[in-house]
Scaffold this active site. Sequence first.
Site, PDB file in Angstrom:
ATOM      1  N   GLN A  15      35.033  31.768  38.821  1.00 48.45           N
ATOM      2  CA  GLN A  15      33.967  31.760  39.370  1.00 48.45           C
ATOM      3  C   GLN A  15      33.016  30.430  38.616  1.00 48.45           C
ATOM      4  OE1 GLN A  15      32.487  33.876  42.086  1.00 48.45           O
ATOM      5  NE2 GLN A  15      34.788  33.424  42.030  1.00 48.45           N
ATOM      6  N   SER A  47      31.844  38.628  53.169  1.00 48.36           N
ATOM      7  CA  SER A  47      32.117  39.863  52.578  1.00 48.36           C
ATOM      8  C   SER A  47      32.945  39.470  51.160  1.00 48.36           C
ATOM      9  CB  SER A  47      33.362  40.455  53.533  1.00 48.36           C
ATOM     10  OG  SER A  47      34.619  39.480  53.698  1.00 48.36           O
ATOM     11  N   HIS A  48      32.826  40.484  50.463  1.00 42.98           N
ATOM     12  CA  HIS A  48      33.605  40.812  49.220  1.00 42.98           C
ATOM     13  C   HIS A  48      34.214  42.240  49.183  1.00 42.98           C
ATOM     14  CE1 HIS A  48      34.524  38.484  45.167  1.00 42.98           C
ATOM     15  NE2 HIS A  48      34.727  37.726  46.327  1.00 42.98           N
ATOM     16  N   ASN A  49      34.623  42.919  50.261  1.00 47.17           N
ATOM     17  CA  ASN A  49      35.109  44.146  50.338  1.00 47.17           C
ATOM     18  C   ASN A  49      36.336  44.641  49.479  1.00 47.17           C
ATOM     19  OD1 ASN A  49      33.216  43.979  52.523  1.00 47.17           O
ATOM     20  ND2 ASN A  49      34.821  43.828  54.083  1.00 47.17           N
ATOM     21  N   HIS A  50      37.213  43.880  49.536  1.00 41.69           N
ATOM     22  CA  HIS A  50      38.578  44.368  48.953  1.00 41.69           C
ATOM     23  C   HIS A  50      38.362  44.435  47.319  1.00 41.69           C
ATOM     24  CE1 HIS A  50      41.363  44.155  52.573  1.00 41.69           C
ATOM     25  NE2 HIS A  50      40.594  44.993  52.551  1.00 41.69           N
ATOM     26  N   GLY A 109      29.598  32.289  59.415  1.00 36.47           N
ATOM     27  CA  GLY A 109      29.517  33.570  59.102  1.00 36.47           C
ATOM     28  C   GLY A 109      31.234  34.012  58.374  1.00 36.47           C
ATOM     29  N   HIS A 116      42.054  35.321  55.046  1.00 37.20           N
ATOM     30  CA  HIS A 116      40.787  34.995  54.556  1.00 37.20           C
ATOM     31  C   HIS A 116      40.098  33.694  54.870  1.00 37.20           C
ATOM     32  CE1 HIS A 116      37.307  36.379  51.979  1.00 37.20           C
ATOM     33  NE2 HIS A 116      37.709  35.091  51.436  1.00 37.20           N
TER      34      HIS A 116
END
Length: 764
Positions: A328, A107-110, A559, A59
């Site tokens: 965060q 992305s923040h897919n998982h 990206g 990542h």
Amino acid sequence: MSEVPGLDTVAVAHENPDTPQPYAELGMAKDEYERVREILGRRPTAAELAIYSVMWSEHCSYKSSKVHLRQFGEKAPENDALLVGMGENAGVVDVGDGRAVTFKIESHNHPSYVEPHQGAATGVGGIVRDILTMGARPVAVMDALRFGPADADDTKRVLPGVVSGISFYGNCLGLPNIGGEIGFGAGYIGNPLVNALCVGVMRHEDIKLAQAPGPGNKVVLFGSTTGPDGIGGASVLASATFDDESHTKRPSVQVGDPFMEKLLIECSLELFEKDMVVGIQDLGAAGVSCATTELAAGGTGGMNIQLDRVPLRDHRLTPEEILMSESQERMMAIVEPSKMEAFLAVCDKWQILATEIGEVTDVTAEEAARGGRLVMTWHGETVVDMPPRTASDEGPVYERPYARPASQDALQADDAARLDRPGTDAELRGQLLRVLGAPGVGDPTWVTQQYDSYVRGDTVVSTPHDAGMIRIADDSHRGVALSTDGNGRFTRLDPYTGTQLAYAEAYRNVAATGARPLAVTNCLNFGSPEDSGVMWQFAESTRGLADACLQLGTPVTGGNVSFYNQTGDVAINPTPVIGVLGVIDDVRTRLRTAFASEGTRVFLLGETRPEFGGSAWADTIHAHLGGLPPQVDLAAEAALGEVLATAAERGLADAAHDLSDGGLGVALAESALRGGLGVRVTVGGDAFTALFSESGARAVVAVKPGEEEAFVALAAAHGVPVEQIGMVGGESLSVTHPGGTVEIPLAELRESYEGTLPALMSGV
């Protein structure tokens, strides 16, 4: 030995070189671990192992993709507008009048599969901070989403949570969500894609970089406190294949607080305005590990950090957990000592906790040659002593083997041309309604109504039009338009062509608003890089995008790569999502997709060919994927784009809509529904091809009365095929062809188009 019981210090590492370490559990390969030992000349401490495990994760390090991503730079077109390119938190482009725009998609897919609401919410928060870190005010967000079949139970679990997370975070920040896309497919059932984009505006002189210059300058951590949420997010959750135990990774998902982020944004912008920082980095993936190593590597190469000064909300955290936490709403700034008091005063004004945790140091020539020197202590004991560049810039680079899958020939040979086509007008009519109402083609309002698209007051065009557009400043009519596009079916059939088609559609969407495309960002979503077939898809996809950007003169500004989007051995369709940004000199000339003026003539631009491989028709009517995707003609796309932008600029057009999913039939229906007026058209030849082909480089344009001749001349001047096919008016979509007429009332179109998602999500 350490005076802190159980603490793994550098001294302990020297004295106990053979202590077993959990490198595999942290996602590191044995040879990577051995390389760390070689770099350090000893075994790493637990804290150092934490840093390398997250910074060398797929990542963060792009270790499997770097060799292919380099061509975005090697093939980059000359473009004077590019101010900051790849390598920083986000790219920056000049948009005129001394202003610049920064934009990026990630992305923040998982995390969004494991915990949909927080996974999606913190995806928005992270990309917003990337834009803020460049010195810009974030002004808008977008999202590109993919889910499993719309009627699947797991989709009904994941989709509402993802949408609520995006809505909650973006709405609380007061950022308009101006567009995006949503799609469905069997391959995404365990692997949803949540790609978030943010755009920000600044003046040229406001650009900030991730660097730590000036020995003696202070390292300040400001924003939220550090907790256990998100630990291992980059190395454990985002860099591995999903399996039946994925739900147990819930603690690896971050927890967001958008109200704190809003304060952090305003605080940071005031700090920037008052010139109080010399370097800045947000804490996203890899947290303190990333911020310290990248800032140090971008500056003198030296930094001393007191980890015990990091403000915690869980005082049981160990040094390695602090380093891996992805809590965060945190930023790290490099501040001159003379400005510390004023810096802290601004933070106090915004009720932002700020703590000095270290300082920038100089390095010797020998240390510089090794990659600098980052030292971290815990209550006076040294737990990290390492060269930061070896973590941030000099991680492993893999040339993964790749090969065209043996199944690819059979897939492409299974031509959609063999599929049964509608034989009567009644069948043609019925299939058009089915395609129009298909999930991913039909109205996304169930999703987008949960977003605020017009907060801040600068949104010019938003969902459901072809691209989002915002005015960049109160004292200017200049604007930017953005679109994201990706078609996993096309890319599965041919990764090179499919990626170019995604780029071409986003390019076309931006042009259809009246803007001229300028730059590109991308989020490349693929399966496991350890699969040679997936790596072939990735290699072909990146090659296709690099070649397309070179030909059309739009540089890739940055990206994200998201690998391991698969469950077990089953990968998603390769889904590169391409974001294109364009500039319009005067937003008052913008175009929308709605047919809103009775009597305007409708023209079709571009060439229609019988191309159905990967089409919405083949997918919806026959659940078929095979053959070849539509051809790509980038020169034709550029010419079409110039015609659309010039037509808007000269005031020739009343509306424009690109042709993509579903072809001409869907485009006409959408424009009619959005304007509340019917449209009557006549097509020659085969009505099926005319309505359902997904050939590229095409658009429908409603031309203002009296401007028809000028519009035709404009298209001819650019070599774009143009044909008047009908007129706006009435209360139905009417298509006359050599064999008859298909007519569908607007009310029936609306029922099909707008009813799908609400029906599927009812009771959720």
